[in-house]
Scaffold this motif. Structure first.
Motif, PDB file in Angstrom:
ATOM      1  N   UNK A  33       0.860  -1.190   0.000  1.00  0.00           N
ATOM      2  CA  UNK A  33       0.000   0.000   0.000  1.00  0.00           C
ATOM      3  C   UNK A  33       0.894   1.237   0.000  1.00  0.00           C
ATOM      4  N   UNK A  34       0.931   1.946  -1.140  1.00  0.00           N
ATOM      5  CA  UNK A  34       1.855   3.079  -1.220  1.00  0.00           C
ATOM      6  C   UNK A  34       1.483   4.204  -0.254  1.00  0.00           C
ATOM      7  N   UNK A  35       0.249   4.225   0.216  1.00  0.00           N
ATOM      8  CA  UNK A  35      -0.148   5.238   1.200  1.00  0.00           C
ATOM      9  C   UNK A  35       0.498   4.981   2.558  1.00  0.00           C
ATOM     10  N   UNK A  36       0.911   3.733   2.787  1.00  0.00           N
ATOM     11  CA  UNK A  36       1.576   3.365   4.034  1.00  0.00           C
ATOM     12  C   UNK A  36       3.098   3.378   3.892  1.00  0.00           C
ATOM     13  N   UNK A  37       3.583   3.573   2.695  1.00  0.00           N
ATOM     14  CA  UNK A  37       5.011   3.539   2.412  1.00  0.00           C
ATOM     15  C   UNK A  37       5.660   4.837   2.919  1.00  0.00           C
ATOM     16  N   UNK A  38       6.891   4.749   3.421  1.00  0.00           N
ATOM     17  CA  UNK A  38       7.543   5.950   3.928  1.00  0.00           C
ATOM     18  C   UNK A  38       7.986   6.858   2.778  1.00  0.00           C
ATOM     19  N   UNK A  39       8.214   8.116   3.100  1.00  0.00           N
ATOM     20  CA  UNK A  39       8.677   9.090   2.101  1.00  0.00           C
ATOM     21  C   UNK A  39      10.208   9.054   2.038  1.00  0.00           C
ATOM     22  N   UNK A  40      10.766   9.791   1.109  1.00  0.00           N
ATOM     23  CA  UNK A  40      12.230   9.852   0.970  1.00  0.00           C
ATOM     24  C   UNK A  40      12.873  10.448   2.213  1.00  0.00           C
ATOM     25  N   UNK A  41      12.294  11.526   2.743  1.00  0.00           N
ATOM     26  CA  UNK A  41      12.895  12.161   3.916  1.00  0.00           C
ATOM     27  C   UNK A  41      12.781  11.257   5.142  1.00  0.00           C
ATOM     28  N   UNK A  42      11.686  10.507   5.255  1.00  0.00           N
ATOM     29  CA  UNK A  42      11.549   9.561   6.368  1.00  0.00           C
ATOM     30  C   UNK A  42      12.568   8.438   6.237  1.00  0.00           C
ATOM     31  N   UNK A  43      12.805   7.991   5.006  1.00  0.00           N
ATOM     32  CA  UNK A  43      13.796   6.937   4.791  1.00  0.00           C
ATOM     33  C   UNK A  43      15.193   7.431   5.154  1.00  0.00           C
ATOM     34  N   UNK A  44      15.515   8.671   4.760  1.00  0.00           N
ATOM     35  CA  UNK A  44      16.831   9.231   5.071  1.00  0.00           C
ATOM     36  C   UNK A  44      17.035   9.434   6.568  1.00  0.00           C
ATOM     37  N   UNK A  45      15.948   9.564   7.307  1.00  0.00           N
ATOM     38  CA  UNK A  45      16.016   9.765   8.758  1.00  0.00           C
ATOM     39  C   UNK A  45      16.057   8.442   9.520  1.00  0.00           C
ATOM     40  N   UNK A  46      16.036   7.322   8.812  1.00  0.00           N
ATOM     41  CA  UNK A  46      15.989   6.003   9.451  1.00  0.00           C
ATOM     42  C   UNK A  46      17.269   5.744  10.249  1.00  0.00           C
ATOM     43  N   UNK A  47      17.149   5.044  11.375  1.00  0.00           N
ATOM     44  CA  UNK A  47      18.273   4.806  12.277  1.00  0.00           C
ATOM     45  C   UNK A  47      19.385   3.971  11.642  1.00  0.00           C
ATOM     46  N   UNK A  48      19.055   3.222  10.576  1.00  0.00           N
ATOM     47  CA  UNK A  48      20.078   2.395   9.931  1.00  0.00           C
ATOM     48  C   UNK A  48      21.235   3.235   9.420  1.00  0.00           C
ATOM     49  N   UNK A  49      20.949   4.437   8.913  1.00  0.00           N
ATOM     50  CA  UNK A  49      22.013   5.282   8.365  1.00  0.00           C
ATOM     51  C   UNK A  49      22.966   5.754   9.465  1.00  0.00           C
TER      52      UNK A  49
END
Length: 486
Positions: free
Chosen positions: A283-299
């Motif tokens: 569900x793309x409405x539940x998918x994270x945005x680019x900025x949310x992905x860049x803020x992920x703790x993995x980085x």
């Protein structure tokens, strides 16, 4: 009708869009009647094979600069020609984007049979080739690549551009050793975000394309799915799905998410798995945005701050604080050198610095982002004053931000930016008729899209620089004009 049919008009302008954040506009120019691409470039080996043409390594004959040239056949056969709308979109989009992880486009030429898109050269091949060669990459290297892709995607989305077809065959490796630096390109399938219109357009069956695209029901987060699939491929050497989009949709619906067993067997961290799952939600409405992905703790887990990067940061900030604009024409020429002449190798350290300073990943620097670093070594009031002064001279288009090329121009050491070799190369590039002199018209051409476009005040400088009063600037006068203001 196909793109640029024979006997096409000269100087055909690419389709214009209402995105005022993108300031550069390229035109498709016809080669002269008796002129060949071989008169301008030495074409060398093929570096990428396309459905309707190739990308080749080339050397610009007058400057010896390395370029890559996408050569497309305008007419595939008697009944099929290139899609003019898609080609115009790619040319227009790619030429306007100014980001360290978006491939630069310099010029667009055509003759009766072929179109030539002149781009910056990459020496490391395609990301697809790296996956084939190495099978799987470490999390640290994968993180370095994915962060750059996401940074470019966020910048595109901020500028209302959706790529729609991100995959390892369209991601270019700028180097073949050391820390990988990538750029995305190939915007022929891209669209602009328009909340009032439903996005449409289906693609060939490709596992990197988001499943919702198959049903013409998607938004900019279709790019995030693609990034998630690329991340999975980098960590495993394969993709989680092997069939077409319809099968992907059915499999995703049944399972709710991808099978993470292979990732776990390969020892991939839970944080990396979590990021992939967030990016590859059905569900793309539940998918994270680019900025949310860049803020992920993995980085945070995979990042490391080296002494070399910190030294590059200090040097760049020193040069930036000392940068003083002389005249708007000189400033425009320096930005021309930064955009068109400076190679990736010469700017790679500054690219690292730019990405560190760009804390919100929007592809440009705000005053607050610079103040944050300057106040480490001075009181905040002094940092504020210094940054205000920097913006007065470095923000050439008065946009309120320092864009990527403006940063390169302003933070590179003057003796490097305006070296004799760079000035000679720039002179040759501006000297369109190759007569060894720059006319007012030729100098004016580099001001298109800048705050000087249409402003004649800069011509006063030419009167001073034109020592022999012949109405043009020769190479010595050009050197003197630029070097006087170092």
């Amino acid at each position: 009708m196909g793109c640029l049919s024979s006997k096409s008009k000269r100087n055909i302008k690419a389709t214009e869009y209402s995105n005022n954040n993108l300031k550069y506009q390229k035109t498709i120019k016809s080669l002269e009647r008796n002129e060949s691409i071989n008169d301008l470039y030495k074409l060398e080996q093929i570096i990428s094979i396309l459905p309707y043409g190739n990308i080749v390594k080339a050397i610009h004959l007058s400057t010896s600069l390395l370029k890559s040239i996408k050569i497309l056949n305008l007419k595939i056969n008697d009944s099929i020609s290139l899609n003019e709308r898609h080609l115009s979109l790619e040319v227009d989009t790619l030429s306007k984007l100014d980001h360290p992880n978006v491939l630069k486009i310099f010029d667009i030429l055509h003759d009766d049979m072929k179109l030539y898109i002149i781009m910056e050269y990459w020496e490391g091949g395609l990301l697809f080739d790296k996956i084939k060669q190495e099978g799987m990459l470490t999390e640290k290297i994968t993180g370095c690549i994915i962060e750059q892709i996401l940074s470019a995607v966020k910048y595109c989305h901020d500028n209302k551009v959706i790529h729609r077809d991100l995959n390892p065959k369209l991601i270019f490796m700028m180097n073949n050793s050391g820390k990988p630096h990538i750029k995305i390109g190939e915007f022929g399938s891209s669209v602009f975000i328009d909340p009032e219109h439903k996005l449409e357009g289906k693609f060939d069956n490709c596992v990197f394309v988001a499943p919702e695209v198959a049903f013409d029901d998607y938004n900019e987060k279709c790019d995030i799915w693609s990034v998630g699939m690329i991340m999975y491929a980098l960590l495993t050497g394969r993709t989680p799905f092997t069939d077409n989009l319809i099968d992907i949709c059915e499999e995703s619906q049944k399972k709710g998410q991808i099978n993470v067993k292979l990732l776990e067997e390969l020892g991939v961290s839970q944080l990396a798995i979590d990021l992939i799952l967030e990016m590859i939600k059905y569900d793309h409405n539940q998918r994270i945005s680019a900025v949310e992905a860049l803020s992920h703790k993995w980085f945070e887990l995979i990042k490391s701050n080296s002494e070399e990067i910190n030294k590059n940061l200090e040097d760049a900030l020193d040069h930036l604080s000392c940068y003083s604009s002389t005249t708007k024409l000189i400033d425009a020429i320096q930005e021309f050198i930064a955009r068109q002449v400076i190679s990736h190798k010469e700017s790679k350290n500054l690219i690292e610095v730019f990405k560190i300073l760009d804390s919100d990943w929007d592809g440009k620097l705000s005053q607050q982002e610079l103040i944050k670093y300057y106040k480490r070594s001075m009181p905040e009031d002094d940092a504020q004053k210094l940054v205000n002064d920097i913006f007065q001279v470095a923000d050439s288009d008065q946009s309120g931000y320092i864009e990527y090329s403006e940063f390169i121009k302003s933070s590179m050491a003057r003796n490097n930016l305006t070296s004799k070799q760079h000035l000679e190369t720039a002179f040759k590039m501006i000297d369109c008729d190759n007569n060894g002199k720059l006319s007012r018209k030729e100098l004016e051409s580099i001001l298109d899209g800048t705050s000087l476009s249409g402003d004649k005040k800069w011509m006063k400088l030419l009167t001073v620089a034109d020592k022999n009063n012949d109405g043009e600037i020769d190479i010595k006068e050009f050197y003197d004009m630029l070097l006087e203001f170092q």
